[in-house]
Design a protein around this motif. Structure first.
Motif, PDB file in Angstrom:
ATOM      1  N   MET A 208      65.680  52.733  74.398  1.00  0.00           N
ATOM      2  CA  MET A 208      64.427  52.459  75.140  1.00  0.00           C
ATOM      3  C   MET A 208      64.232  51.019  74.455  1.00  0.00           C
ATOM      4  O   MET A 208      64.070  49.759  75.330  1.00  0.00           O
ATOM      5  N   LEU A 209      64.305  50.756  73.210  1.00  0.00           N
ATOM      6  CA  LEU A 209      65.005  49.505  72.665  1.00  0.00           C
ATOM      7  C   LEU A 209      65.247  48.430  72.871  1.00  0.00           C
ATOM      8  O   LEU A 209      64.853  47.323  73.492  1.00  0.00           O
ATOM      9  N   GLY A 210      66.355  49.596  73.184  1.00  0.00           N
ATOM     10  CA  GLY A 210      67.848  48.515  73.535  1.00  0.00           C
ATOM     11  C   GLY A 210      67.856  48.044  75.002  1.00  0.00           C
ATOM     12  O   GLY A 210      67.871  47.213  74.800  1.00  0.00           O
ATOM     13  N   ALA A 211      67.185  49.493  75.742  1.00  0.00           N
ATOM     14  CA  ALA A 211      67.537  48.718  76.841  1.00  0.00           C
ATOM     15  C   ALA A 211      66.130  47.581  77.149  1.00  0.00           C
ATOM     16  O   ALA A 211      66.952  46.701  78.044  1.00  0.00           O
ATOM     17  N   VAL A 212      65.925  47.655  76.702  1.00  0.00           N
ATOM     18  CA  VAL A 212      64.131  46.046  77.308  1.00  0.00           C
ATOM     19  C   VAL A 212      64.939  44.978  76.381  1.00  0.00           C
ATOM     20  O   VAL A 212      64.718  44.151  77.026  1.00  0.00           O
ATOM     21  N   VAL A 213      65.311  45.408  75.030  1.00  0.00           N
ATOM     22  CA  VAL A 213      65.796  43.566  74.622  1.00  0.00           C
ATOM     23  C   VAL A 213      67.087  43.406  75.328  1.00  0.00           C
ATOM     24  O   VAL A 213      67.148  41.960  76.156  1.00  0.00           O
ATOM     25  N   GLY A 214      68.018  44.406  75.922  1.00  0.00           N
ATOM     26  CA  GLY A 214      68.324  44.053  77.352  1.00  0.00           C
ATOM     27  C   GLY A 214      68.313  42.981  77.909  1.00  0.00           C
ATOM     28  O   GLY A 214      68.942  42.238  78.407  1.00  0.00           O
ATOM     29  N   GLU A 215      67.143  43.898  78.893  1.00  0.00           N
ATOM     30  CA  GLU A 215      66.977  43.450  80.029  1.00  0.00           C
ATOM     31  C   GLU A 215      66.336  41.249  79.688  1.00  0.00           C
ATOM     32  O   GLU A 215      65.719  40.825  80.126  1.00  0.00           O
ATOM     33  N   TYR A 216      65.282  42.051  78.102  1.00  0.00           N
ATOM     34  CA  TYR A 216      64.847  40.593  77.728  1.00  0.00           C
ATOM     35  C   TYR A 216      66.113  39.466  77.682  1.00  0.00           C
ATOM     36  O   TYR A 216      65.358  37.833  77.701  1.00  0.00           O
ATOM     37  N   LEU A 217      67.035  39.700  77.603  1.00  0.00           N
ATOM     38  CA  LEU A 217      68.037  38.467  76.995  1.00  0.00           C
ATOM     39  C   LEU A 217      68.751  37.725  78.437  1.00  0.00           C
ATOM     40  O   LEU A 217      68.590  36.410  78.868  1.00  0.00           O
ATOM     41  N   GLY A 218      68.070  38.702  80.018  1.00  0.00           N
ATOM     42  CA  GLY A 218      67.957  37.880  80.982  1.00  0.00           C
ATOM     43  C   GLY A 218      68.943  38.563  81.888  1.00  0.00           C
ATOM     44  O   GLY A 218      69.647  39.589  81.665  1.00  0.00           O
ATOM     45  N   GLY A 219      69.647  37.748  83.156  1.00  0.00           N
ATOM     46  CA  GLY A 219      70.855  38.410  83.589  1.00  0.00           C
ATOM     47  C   GLY A 219      70.613  39.185  84.840  1.00  0.00           C
ATOM     48  O   GLY A 219      71.497  39.763  85.454  1.00  0.00           O
TER      49      GLY A 219
END
Length: 276
Positions: A208-219
């Motif tokens: 869950m944390l990895g997914a949120v960080v991935g979205e936080y990066l943009g795109g």
């Protein structure tokens, strides 16, 4: 024991000792107490230290923000993030279990597998994420970062579980004519299940944390990471905290569900924990 003497006769069975039964606290009690302590500390800090700046809103203002934004706002973004986290959870655990099976078949790769797990754990998500975003784009960073967040926990748990197999049980299977496959199925996999289930349970919040960080990066244009970025840019402190609370609740729910599943899959491990 002789009547009236209080002396036990030789060879007589010892008198039973009566102990007062202790009532055991429910399993959920420590967790509930911890959550209550966190809420009390949060409320105390918000109305004292950060009362002027407002950087830490009160718990009731965060609850009010959850009501203002509405269920549909959070449900839509939670659904997007959970789908990415679930895909990453699946891919990451498949990779980890494949490496664990390879170690099981070829024990010489044990050291290499441990190094791979450590490398995946030490790899900074905020450094590798932008590279994945530039190369693949879209939601690939969300799935990739969720997957890489799971590998270390699951792989180490699987390897520790495989090493926990009783050598006497392995020798017993061998003594009755069982081969390598019988040793793996009847002893090593059974011994590895409790550690593996615990690792899969811990890997869920990591995904869950990895997914949120991935979205936080943009795109991408939706998901908890995206709305977190927007709330931060707008300096909307209550919404930022509300989104953080929602992320934590989703991760906690996944952790609890996998814990229930683990009790169903490995009931003997639960019995061993309760044994004095």
């Amino acid at each position: 024991m002789s009547a009236g003497t209080g002396v036990r006769a030789p060879g007589a069975a010892p008198a039973p000792v009566r102990t007062r039964g202790r009532r055991r606290a429910p399993d959920w009690a420590p967790g509930a107490a911890g959550c209550l302590a966190v809420l009390l500390a949060w409320a105390l800090v918000s109305v004292t230290v950060f009362r002027t700046s407002g950087a830490v809103p009160t718990p009731w203002s965060v609850v009010a923000e959850l009501g203002r934004s509405g269920w549909s706002f959070y449900a839509q973004n939670v659904g997007v993030t959970v789908r990415g986290a679930a895909l990453g959870y699946l891919y990451g655990n498949v990779v980890a279990l494949a490496v664990a099976v390879l170690v099981l078949l070829v024990p010489a790769f044990d050291g290499l597998a441990s190094q791979l797990a450590v490398i995946s754990y030490c790899m900074p998500l905020t450094a590798i994420g932008p590279i994945v975003l530039v190369v693949f784009g879209g939601r690939t960073p969300t799935v990739f970062l969720a997957a890489i967040s799971c590998i270390f926990t699951t792989l180490i748990g699987a390897l520790l579980g495989l090493r926990a197999a009783d050598p006497v049980a392995l020798d017993l299977v061998r003594g009755f004519g069982g081969g390598r496959v019988q040793q793996v199925v009847r002893v090593q996999l059974v011994a590895a299940l409790p550690s593996l289930v615990a690792a899969l349970r811990i890997a869920a919040p990591a995904a869950m944390l990895g997914a949120v960080v991935g979205e936080y990066l943009g795109g991408v244009d939706s998901g908890l990471g995206v709305v977190l970025t927007v709330a931060q840019q707008q300096n909307d402190v209550p919404r930022t905290w509300a989104l953080a609370v929602v992320c934590g609740l989703v991760a906690a729910l996944a952790y609890l569900l996998l814990g229930v599943l683990g009790r169903l899959v490995t009931p003997w491990a639960r019995t061993a924990e309760e044994r004095p």
